[in-house]
Design an enzyme around this catalytic site. Structure first.
Site, PDB file in Angstrom:
ATOM      1  N   CYS A 116      51.812  39.421  46.929  1.00 18.81           N
ATOM      2  CA  CYS A 116      52.564  40.487  47.581  1.00 18.81           C
ATOM      3  C   CYS A 116      54.001  40.507  47.078  1.00 18.81           C
ATOM      4  CB  CYS A 116      52.579  40.244  49.076  1.00 18.81           C
ATOM      5  SG  CYS A 116      50.943  39.953  49.742  1.00 18.81           S
ATOM      6  N   ARG A 154      52.731  42.969  41.618  1.00 15.40           N
ATOM      7  CA  ARG A 154      52.400  41.777  42.394  1.00 15.40           C
ATOM      8  C   ARG A 154      51.265  42.015  43.384  1.00 15.40           C
ATOM      9  NH1 ARG A 154      56.112  37.678  42.435  1.00 15.40           N
ATOM     10  NH2 ARG A 154      55.375  37.044  44.469  1.00 15.40           N
ATOM     11  N   TRP A 191      48.809  42.444  48.454  1.00 14.85           N
ATOM     12  CA  TRP A 191      47.601  42.006  47.760  1.00 14.85           C
ATOM     13  C   TRP A 191      46.840  41.203  48.803  1.00 14.85           C
ATOM     14  CZ3 TRP A 191      45.528  37.200  46.016  1.00 14.85           C
ATOM     15  CH2 TRP A 191      44.540  37.312  45.023  1.00 14.85           C
ATOM     16  N   ASN A 217      54.939  37.159  52.244  1.00 15.63           N
ATOM     17  CA  ASN A 217      54.163  36.873  51.044  1.00 15.63           C
ATOM     18  C   ASN A 217      53.692  35.442  51.171  1.00 15.63           C
ATOM     19  OD1 ASN A 217      53.168  36.578  48.449  1.00 15.63           O
ATOM     20  ND2 ASN A 217      55.193  36.290  47.538  1.00 15.63           N
ATOM     21  N   GLY A 218      52.409  35.184  50.920  1.00 16.29           N
ATOM     22  CA  GLY A 218      51.914  33.812  51.012  1.00 16.29           C
ATOM     23  C   GLY A 218      50.842  33.708  52.087  1.00 16.29           C
ATOM     24  N   GLU A 248      40.414  34.135  25.366  1.00 20.56           N
ATOM     25  CA  GLU A 248      41.477  35.042  25.798  1.00 20.56           C
ATOM     26  C   GLU A 248      41.078  36.499  25.536  1.00 20.56           C
ATOM     27  OE1 GLU A 248      43.947  34.930  27.630  1.00 20.56           O
ATOM     28  OE2 GLU A 248      45.146  36.654  27.071  1.00 20.56           O
ATOM     29  N   LYS A 282      40.819  39.320  28.438  1.00 21.63           N
ATOM     30  CA  LYS A 282      41.511  40.617  28.399  1.00 21.63           C
ATOM     31  C   LYS A 282      40.534  41.748  28.635  1.00 21.63           C
ATOM     32  CE  LYS A 282      44.670  39.730  28.806  1.00 21.63           C
ATOM     33  NZ  LYS A 282      45.457  38.560  28.868  1.00 21.63           N
ATOM     34  N   GLU A 303      39.280  41.790  32.282  1.00 25.28           N
ATOM     35  CA  GLU A 303      40.344  42.109  33.247  1.00 25.28           C
ATOM     36  C   GLU A 303      40.613  43.611  33.326  1.00 25.28           C
ATOM     37  OE1 GLU A 303      43.856  38.813  33.524  1.00 25.28           O
ATOM     38  OE2 GLU A 303      43.619  39.726  31.571  1.00 25.28           O
ATOM     39  N   HIS A 356      22.588  27.642  21.214  1.00 21.32           N
ATOM     40  CA  HIS A 356      22.251  26.864  22.406  1.00 21.32           C
ATOM     41  C   HIS A 356      22.202  27.720  23.662  1.00 21.32           C
ATOM     42  CE1 HIS A 356      22.441  23.247  20.036  1.00 21.32           C
ATOM     43  NE2 HIS A 356      23.616  23.624  19.565  1.00 21.32           N
ATOM     44  N   LYS A 398      49.621  39.942  39.308  1.00 24.37           N
ATOM     45  CA  LYS A 398      50.342  39.352  38.181  1.00 24.37           C
ATOM     46  C   LYS A 398      50.699  37.906  38.446  1.00 24.37           C
ATOM     47  CE  LYS A 398      52.571  39.537  34.323  1.00 24.37           C
ATOM     48  NZ  LYS A 398      51.667  39.518  33.167  1.00 24.37           N
TER      49      LYS A 398
END
Ligand code: G6P
Length: 610
Positions: free
Chosen positions: A2, A27, A75, A100-101, A483, A487, A490, A506, A605
């Site tokens: 948040c 955020r 969030w 926030n938290g 990575e 990307k 996401e 395998h 983020k």
């Protein structure tokens, strides 16, 4: 996570708060809200489900006005995204709070408050704070009430509070979540990230753990530390400038940030390279002594930063001869870790506020480490303040949720670490000089790769209808494949996995058919021939191949095999260069699919909760 903004100003604060929320939207963005104390003493509140734009529309229809207020973009953690769960939360009509938290003991507190008659209007953990504060504020001033309530909260949080009875006052508090005070001219502000306030100030006080701050009319700022003692904290000028907070000519922040890479990689190198070696002093005056004792490294990070750590392992072992263990922070912090003598603890983080990485650093502080090094992009962040040594990555603010320039500057910084340790551990000086020379040429090569954008965009059309993709790489390019897959998933929501190419037989080969595009990075290194035979295995099963290859590699374009040639680069730096086409590919696929590139669903983020 948040985002919080607060302001006590001579002008109407609605515009300042709204602008702050827009800048903090990265955020969290499932709902937003604001509360302002009107000059007649009423608290006015406006909240909206969805992005900040939805709140803006509501405010346009029914504006708020006043000289003090708080705002929030959410969030969701406790309670689904909804208007009722959006902040600010109120207790009655007199008190509002943004948070926030996570308040870990919220259930017990809720029971206690319900037992004495408080009723709850949301599913959030935050609402307990509103009611506790309301009760305490009846016993005295708001600052004292906040201090008494904080003593009852377990967990990590940043808070912003206003009360109808205290004109032009905003109280802030931080424990475990970032909060800065913006110092204006006879005005004062609060935010979870300085970026939020760059329109109104470039002077900031980074609050310390446990600090409580009271902002009042005339720009008055009073800070009390965790013990309740008044303290003076240094005012720091924000150095990145405000350009980073706007998209400029680009359609998305992500694209802008991808194209900033030549500049920010050059910035990450600036002043840190000597003629033939890396300047160990770049890591701080104590670095040389500390580094001389390094026998092992434990490297801990999350998300994209973790992938940077995985690349660094190959580099540190090969060029500096140091054994390295790399681990995601959320696993590391709950493990019984064996710390061999002479182990350096390294954290990697774009934000410097990721809850698990920070907790891992605190956990490591109580273990027998030689010392800690943070490689980070945000000066003044918790990770930077709590580490023995720091190396700033200098990427500038990164707004796109999917990390791009933060990653390549982390890799650049990790190469500097590799060479600094190599230098102290007897690396061949010519090898070091060759790498230093290659680093100097890196921004130019990055620019050349970015000029391939139209060709990469053309490749992206093949992914529009696909549901899965497989990324392959070998050696230090396996983490680059990871990575690349991260990307793509996401921002385009295509399911993507990455494998070391040698693992293909395998398991993942069973998935390969014409519906499974396979993306591979093929720089001209010692594993190239092995990689070529892995690619044949894919082709033989009808898989369509997309290969990013060194210009000198003899890989032919043929039906089902698309080859994009990259300029030749020093083998050690190839992981940095080969990241770029994968970023661009994901970007274009996401644009093609029409997803929200900069703010992909369900992500944030900066993950400042566990
Ligand atoms: C979130 C972000 C990622 C980032 C990760 C670690 O998941 O969306 O882009 O890599 O956090 O963040 P940090 O700030 O510690 O690098």
């Amino acid at each position: 996570m948040c985002g919080i903004v607060g302001a006590v100003a001579q002008r109407n604060v609605q515009g300042i708060l709204l602008e702050g929320l827009k800048r903090l939207e990265y955020r969290g963005y499932d709902s937003a809200g604001m509360a302002i104390r009107a000059d007649d003493g009423r608290l006015q509140r406006c909240r909206a489900l969805g992005k900040v734009a939805a709140l803006e529309d509501k405010l346009a229809a029914a504006p708020l006005a006043g000289h003090s207020g708080i705002a929030h973009t959410r969030w969701a953690t406790h309670g689904r995204p909804s208007e009722a769960n959006a902040h600010p939360h109120q207790s009655g009509e007199r008190l509002a709070v943004v948070h926030n938290g996570i308040i870990e003991n919220h259930e017990a507190l809720r029971d206690e408050l319900e037992a004495v008659g408080y009723s709850f209007a949301s599913e959030t953990d935050t609402e307990v704070v509103a009611h506790l504060l309301e009760r305490e504020a009846r016993q005295g001033d708001l600052l004292g009430a906040v201090q008494r309530v904080l003593a009852r909260l377990d967990g990590a949080y940043a808070l912003g509070v206003i009360h109808a009875d205290e004109p032009d006052v905003v109280i802030g508090a931080r424990k475990g979540s970032p909060l800065v005070v913006g110092v204006g001219i006879e005005e004062a502000f609060l935010a979870s990230d300085p970026l939020a306030l760059l329109r109104v100030t470039d002077r900031f006080i980074y609050l310390e753990e446990g600090d409580v701050v009271r902002l009042a009319a005339g720009g008055e700022i009073t800070i009390l530390d965790a013990a309740g003692t008044p303290v003076t904290r240094e005012i720091q000028t924000f150095e990145h400038g405000d350009g980073a907070a706007s998209k400029g000519e680009y359609r998305h922040f992500m694209l802008k940030e991808i194209h900033e890479q030549p500049t920010v990689i050059a910035a990450a190198l600036e002043g840190r390279l000597g003629d033939r070696n890396v300047l160990v002093e770049s890591f701080g005056p104590e670095a040389e002594t500390l580094f001389a004792g390094v026998r092992q490294i434990h490297l801990v990070a999350c998300g994209t930063s973790y992938h940077a750590g995985l690349v660094a392992r190959y580099w540190l072992e090969r060029y500096a001869g140091v054994p390295v263990q790399v681990e995601v922070a959320s696993e590391y912090r709950y493990r019984r870790v064996v710390v061999p003598e002479g182990t350096l603890f390294v954290t990697l983080s774009q934000s410097g506020e990721t809850a698990d990485t920070l907790a891992a650093l605190r956990f490591a502080r109580d273990r027998d480490y030689l010392g800690s090094l943070a490689i980070c992009n945000v000066p003044g962040s918790s990770l930077v303040r709590e580490s023995d040594l720091t190396l700033m990555t200098r990427a500038g603010p990164e707004i796109g949720v999917a990390s791009t320039k933060a990653f390549t500057t982390q890799l650049t910084a990790l190469m500097l670490l590799t060479l600094a340790l190599g230098r102290l551990r007897g690396q061949d000086p010519d090898e070091q000089a060759g790498l230093v020379e290659a680093l100097r040429g890196l921004p130019g090569l990055v620019r050349r790769v970015l000029s391939l954008d139209p060709a990469i965009e053309a490749l992206s059309t093949a992914f529009g209808e696909k549901h899965h993709a497989l990324f392959l790489g070998r050696g230090a390019h396996f983490p680059i494949a990871l990575e690349g897959a991260l990307k793509l998933k996401e921002i385009s929501y295509i399911h993507a996995e990455a494998y070391p190419a040698g693992e293909l037989k395998h398991g993942p080969l069973a998935l390969v058919d014409s519906e499974m595009p396979v993306i591979s990075v093929a720089p001209n290194d010692e594993l190239l021939d092995k990689l070529k035979s892995n690619l044949q295995e894919v082709r033989a099963r009808g898989g369509e191949l997309f290969v990013f290859a060194d210009a000198e590699v003899g890989l032919a374009e043929e039906e089902g095999v698309h080859v994009l040639r990259l300029p030749h680069v020093h083998e050690a730096l190839a992981p940095i260069l080969y990241t770029l086409p994968l970023q661009l590919l994901s970007y274009h696929v996401a644009v093609l699919k029409g997803t929200d590139v900069d703010q992909p669903r369900n992500l944030a983020k900066s993950v400042t909760v566990e």
